[in-house]
Design a protein around this motif. Sequence first.
Motif, short mmCIF file in Angstrom:
data_model
loop_
_atom_site.label_atom_id
_atom_site.label_comp_id
_atom_site.label_asym_id
_atom_site.label_seq_id
_atom_site.Cartn_x
_atom_site.Cartn_y
_atom_site.Cartn_z
N ARG A 46 9.53 2.20 5.64
CA ARG A 46 10.95 2.08 5.29
C ARG A 46 11.15 0.97 4.25
O ARG A 46 11.97 1.10 3.33
CB ARG A 46 11.79 1.77 6.53
CG ARG A 46 11.82 2.87 7.57
CD ARG A 46 12.22 4.22 7.01
NE ARG A 46 13.54 4.23 6.40
CZ ARG A 46 14.08 5.28 5.80
NH1 ARG A 46 13.40 6.42 5.72
NH2 ARG A 46 15.29 5.22 5.28
N GLU A 47 10.41 -0.12 4.39
CA GLU A 47 10.50 -1.20 3.40
C GLU A 47 10.04 -0.70 2.03
O GLU A 47 10.66 -1.02 1.00
CB GLU A 47 9.64 -2.38 3.84
CG GLU A 47 10.15 -3.09 5.08
CD GLU A 47 9.18 -4.13 5.61
OE1 GLU A 47 9.62 -4.99 6.40
OE2 GLU A 47 7.99 -4.06 5.26
N ALA A 48 8.97 0.10 2.02
CA ALA A 48 8.47 0.65 0.76
C ALA A 48 9.49 1.59 0.13
O ALA A 48 9.71 1.56 -1.09
CB ALA A 48 7.15 1.38 1.00
N ARG A 72 15.16 0.95 -5.14
CA ARG A 72 15.71 -0.05 -6.06
C ARG A 72 15.30 0.20 -7.50
O ARG A 72 16.03 -0.17 -8.43
CB ARG A 72 15.29 -1.46 -5.62
CG ARG A 72 16.16 -2.04 -4.51
CD ARG A 72 15.91 -3.52 -4.32
NE ARG A 72 14.61 -3.77 -3.71
CZ ARG A 72 14.39 -3.81 -2.41
NH1 ARG A 72 15.38 -3.60 -1.57
NH2 ARG A 72 13.19 -4.05 -1.94
N VAL A 73 14.14 0.82 -7.71
CA VAL A 73 13.70 1.07 -9.09
C VAL A 73 14.00 2.50 -9.53
O VAL A 73 13.62 2.91 -10.62
CB VAL A 73 12.19 0.76 -9.26
CG1 VAL A 73 11.91 -0.68 -8.92
CG2 VAL A 73 11.32 1.70 -8.44
N ASN A 89 10.33 12.66 5.13
CA ASN A 89 10.50 12.47 6.57
C ASN A 89 9.61 11.31 7.02
O ASN A 89 8.41 11.28 6.70
CB ASN A 89 10.13 13.77 7.29
CG ASN A 89 10.17 13.64 8.79
OD1 ASN A 89 9.19 13.19 9.39
ND2 ASN A 89 11.28 14.02 9.39
N ASP A 90 10.20 10.38 7.77
CA ASP A 90 9.44 9.21 8.20
C ASP A 90 8.17 9.59 8.96
O ASP A 90 7.09 9.03 8.73
CB ASP A 90 10.31 8.31 9.10
CG ASP A 90 11.35 7.54 8.31
OD1 ASP A 90 11.40 7.70 7.08
OD2 ASP A 90 12.12 6.79 8.93
N GLY A 91 8.29 10.54 9.88
CA GLY A 91 7.14 10.93 10.68
C GLY A 91 6.03 11.53 9.84
O GLY A 91 4.84 11.22 10.04
N VAL A 143 0.84 -1.20 0.00
CA VAL A 143 0.00 0.00 0.00
C VAL A 143 0.87 1.25 0.00
O VAL A 143 0.64 2.20 -0.75
CB VAL A 143 -0.95 0.00 1.22
CG1 VAL A 143 -1.67 1.35 1.33
CG2 VAL A 143 -1.96 -1.13 1.11
N ALA A 144 1.91 1.24 0.84
CA ALA A 144 2.81 2.40 0.92
C ALA A 144 3.55 2.61 -0.39
O ALA A 144 3.69 3.74 -0.87
CB ALA A 144 3.80 2.20 2.07
N VAL A 145 4.03 1.52 -1.01
CA VAL A 145 4.71 1.63 -2.30
C VAL A 145 3.80 2.29 -3.32
O VAL A 145 4.20 3.23 -4.03
CB VAL A 145 5.16 0.24 -2.80
CG1 VAL A 145 5.54 0.30 -4.29
CG2 VAL A 145 6.34 -0.28 -2.00
N GLU A 146 2.57 1.81 -3.42
CA GLU A 146 1.65 2.32 -4.44
C GLU A 146 1.32 3.79 -4.21
O GLU A 146 1.30 4.60 -5.15
CB GLU A 146 0.37 1.48 -4.45
CG GLU A 146 -0.64 1.91 -5.51
CD GLU A 146 -0.09 1.86 -6.92
OE1 GLU A 146 -0.56 2.66 -7.77
OE2 GLU A 146 0.82 1.04 -7.20
N ARG A 147 1.07 4.17 -2.96
CA ARG A 147 0.67 5.56 -2.69
C ARG A 147 1.84 6.53 -2.88
O ARG A 147 1.66 7.63 -3.41
CB ARG A 147 0.07 5.66 -1.29
CG ARG A 147 -1.28 4.96 -1.17
CD ARG A 147 -1.96 5.22 0.14
NE ARG A 147 -2.25 6.64 0.34
CZ ARG A 147 -2.75 7.13 1.47
NH1 ARG A 147 -3.00 6.32 2.49
NH2 ARG A 147 -2.99 8.42 1.59
#
Length: 216
Positions: free
Chosen positions: A55-57, A63-64, A39-41, A18-22
């Motif tokens: 962070r994983e997203a 990577r891309v 910023n992470d927050g 979900v995070a990757v897509e958004r």
Amino acid sequence: MPVPSANPPVERRSLREVAVERIRTAIFDGTLEPGEHLNDGELQSWLGISRTPIREALNDLARVGLIEMAAQRYTRVALPDPAQRTEVMQTLGAMLGGIVRVTVPGLGSTQKKALVRSINQVIVVVEQRDMAEHGRLSWELFDAFITACPNATLVAATKDIIDGLTYRSSATRTEETTDWAAKEQGYPELRKAVEAGDAIAAELAVENIFRLSAQL
């Protein structure tokens, strides 16, 4: 025994997906601009997702080529180098040309008609020299070719790379770097090739659109 259900299966996506897509969508639609620091927050507040999947997203997007990260310094939207634009366009054209070549022979009548309609829309905005609409409609067109591609291995191997290249292309696009003449020639050639089911001609048309013959 299994309990039958009339309901279709629900697509389940992880918080990471979900995070990757958004974040990806926000980069492509300009909500997040090239070079903008992340910023992470702030991302947690915006997405309503905890730090770990975010962070994983971000690692996935790095990577891309959509995100740039430097430990203890910054995480930011990638800032493409305009000097690399010709290389990016040629690489993108070579990859998309290959997908188009594999896809065209297996297109059904309905798929051909849909693609021809999309090509016609692109031709109109090329004639109007509408750079923003050309960027949007041309990506929708080539995304349709990717969706129709019967070679799942090819799609899996190239889709993320194409995402990164498309972003780098759009972020460095200007009126001066847009070769309208190549597009005016290439898109009608692509339409004709799709209608005829001519895979090689379709690939060559894509190569013309992306100026694979341009000198580096």
